[in-house]
Structures are given as structure tokens and as C-alpha cells.
Scaffold this active site. Structure first.
Site, PDB file in Angstrom:
ATOM      1  N   VAL A 162       0.939  -1.686  -0.111  1.00 43.51           N
ATOM      2  CA  VAL A 162       0.150  -0.106  -0.192  1.00 43.51           C
ATOM      3  C   VAL A 162       1.127   0.989  -0.055  1.00 43.51           C
ATOM      4  O   VAL A 162       0.106   2.685  -0.332  1.00 43.51           O
ATOM      5  CB  VAL A 162      -0.931   0.057   1.524  1.00 43.51           C
ATOM      6  CG1 VAL A 162      -0.381   0.545   2.069  1.00 43.51           C
ATOM      7  CG2 VAL A 162      -2.049   1.041   1.220  1.00 43.51           C
ATOM      8  N   TYR A 163       2.300   0.634   0.494  1.00 46.89           N
ATOM      9  CA  TYR A 163       2.912   2.241   0.491  1.00 46.89           C
ATOM     10  C   TYR A 163       3.611   2.480  -0.654  1.00 46.89           C
ATOM     11  O   TYR A 163       3.296   3.775  -1.627  1.00 46.89           O
ATOM     12  CB  TYR A 163       3.781   2.106   0.911  1.00 46.89           C
ATOM     13  CG  TYR A 163       5.140   3.008   1.236  1.00 46.89           C
ATOM     14  CD1 TYR A 163       5.548   4.301   1.838  1.00 46.89           C
ATOM     15  CD2 TYR A 163       6.713   2.813   0.864  1.00 46.89           C
ATOM     16  CE1 TYR A 163       5.929   5.176   1.160  1.00 46.89           C
ATOM     17  CE2 TYR A 163       7.523   3.884   1.343  1.00 46.89           C
ATOM     18  CZ  TYR A 163       7.391   5.147   0.686  1.00 46.89           C
ATOM     19  OH  TYR A 163       8.436   5.804   1.036  1.00 46.89           O
TER      20      TYR A 163
END
Length: 257
Positions: A162-163
Site C-alpha cells: 500500500v505504500y
């Protein structure tokens, strides 16, 4: 080429640095002042960060530039606009925009929550997009727009889905905007550092993960902010006029392409 070779080549220009309270943001804001910017807007988020923003502002003032402190939650478009309004009202021009704001979530893919997802994309993608959009509306001809991404955008690695995923759109935003405003001499780039020895890196890492990430680079170590700053310094200067629409990996060989 040394830092002194670039000294004062930004005389009279105005810059805004998002996330300028510490680490990369503070380093770039101070570098811009050292290189001759007349004014540097120091963005921070909320009263908890104000003390660090004031420290950055003091360094800028010591170098002879005028600091402007502006608090804004960049996940709200109205506050992005307010930030740029404040810069325009104080200085009457804008030449350089550097956005260092980011949020790291490190979890297995199956453990990422909706809140994790929404917050990550709000900070790493949405805020970046609307900062770039507002910059494009206001920046002077021959200006510079730089957004800080991550080398993990190009890596095959777990736990950062997700980063890295929320930073990945920066490449496409950068290419599109560079094409649309390039005829004004404006350059638009993403700089994607590898793991750096900063307070941004350590909270989600362990001793084991630090060792692993360090050995991914041929020099078997993390990078330092001072090793990224010269690239930003080059890109904002006159020598960077032919570098645009790029995602520039600077990571000690962690990932090469």
C-alpha cells in the site's frame, strides 16, 4: 561538482517545500535558501509539528532568505489551495515546488485495512496530485516541480504494497504534467530514493529488516539525506532544464533500471 558550484544560482526565486519540518523536507528547504531563494515557504501539518517547522524557518532566515510558515492538511484540496494562496500573497510569485510528504504502512497484503488504504492514498497520491495541479496553475515559466516517491515503486518486495502502490501513480502524474506544461520551460520530476537513515524510515522497521534493506545496496548500507540533496539541487537549478517527466531512482544500486 561541489555544492559551492551551485551557490546562489536561485537568486530571487520563491520556493515551497511540503513536509519541511525534518529529514528530506528540511534539508531541501535549507538548500534552497543557501542557493539564493528570496523566500521559502515551510509547510507543516498541525501544531505538533510547528516547533520543528520553526527550527527549519530559523535555518532559512539565518541564510538570508525569508521563511513563511504555513500549516495545511494536504489531503484536503481546500487546504492545498490555501497553502498556495499564502505563498502567492506573501511573495507574489512561485518558482519551485518540492513535495516530500509521505506515509509508510508496512503490513502483509492480507492485513492492510481500509483505513490503511484510504490514508495511504490520501497522503501519497491524492495530496501529491493536487499539489502538482495547484503548482501548475501558479508556477512561473521555467519553474521546477519535484515530488518525492520511493525506490520501492520499482521493487519486487512484500509488505510495502500500500505504500509503494500509493506512490506508484506519481510516475504517471509526472509524465502527464510534464507534457502539458513543458512548453513553458517547466520541468516536472519524481525523485525516488532508496531506504534512508532518517526518522521516517525506522518506525516501521526492525533490526533484521534494516540489515536486509541495507545489504540490498552494493555498498551494504542505508543512504543519507546529504546524498539525495545534490540531485534536488541540480534539478531545481539551470542545469536541470533538460531533465523532465522522469522518475529518478537514487538508491545506491538497491534497484537499477
Amino acid at each position: 561538482m561541489t555544492t559551492d558550484d551551485f551557490s546562489r544560482n536561485l537568486d530571487g526565486q520563491i520556493a515551497v517545500v511540503m513536509g519541511a519540518t525534518r529529514n528530506q523536507g528540511r534539508a531541501y528547504a535549507v538548500m534552497l535558501a543557501r542557493n539564493g531563494c528570496r523566500g521559502v515557504a515551510v509547510h507543516y501539518h498541525g501544531e505538533m509539528s510547528r516547533g520543528e517547522a520553526e527550527e527549519t524557518a530559523a535555518e532559512i532566515a539565518h541564510l538570508g532568505a525569508e521563511p513563511l510558515l504555513v500549516s495545511a492538511d494536504l489531503t484536503h484540496v481546500s487546504e492545498v489551495v490555501t497553502l498556495f494562496d499564502a505563498v502567492e500573497q506573501r511573495f507574489g510569485q512561485l518558482n519551485i515546488v518540492v513535495n516530500t510528504v509521505g506515509k509508510v504502512v508496512k503490513k502483509p497484503f492480507v492485513e492492510i485495512t481500509e483505513v490503511d488504504f484510504d490514508q495511504s492514498f490520501a497522503i501519497n497520491s491524492k495530496a501529491a496530485f493536487f499539489c502538482m495541479q495547484e503548482a501548475a496553475k501558479r508556477i512561473e515559466d521555467n519553474g521546477r516541480i519535484i515530488t518525492i516517491g520511493t525506490t520501492l515503486q520499482a521493487a519486487t518486495t512484500g509488505l510495502y504494497a500500500v505504500y509503494a502502490g500509493s506512490k506508484a501513480p506519481l510516475e504517471h502524474f509526472t509524465r502527464a504534467l510534464a507534457k502539458e506544461i513543458g512548453d513553458r520551460g517547466i520541468t516536472v520530476n519524481t525523485v525516488a530514493p532508496g531506504p534512508l537513515n532518517t526518522s521516517f524510515f525506522y518506525p516501521v522497521e526492525t533490526a533484521e529488516s534494516k540489515a536486509f534493506l541495507s545489504q540490498m545496496a552494493p555498498q551494504n548500507r542505508l543512504g543519507e539525506i546529504d546524498e539525495i540533496t545534490p540531485l534536488i539541487e541540480f534539478l531545481v537549478g539551470p542545469g536541470g532544464s533538460w531533465v523532465t517527466a522522469q522518475t529518478l531512482l537514487i538508491n545506491g544500486g538497491f534497484i537499477a533500471r
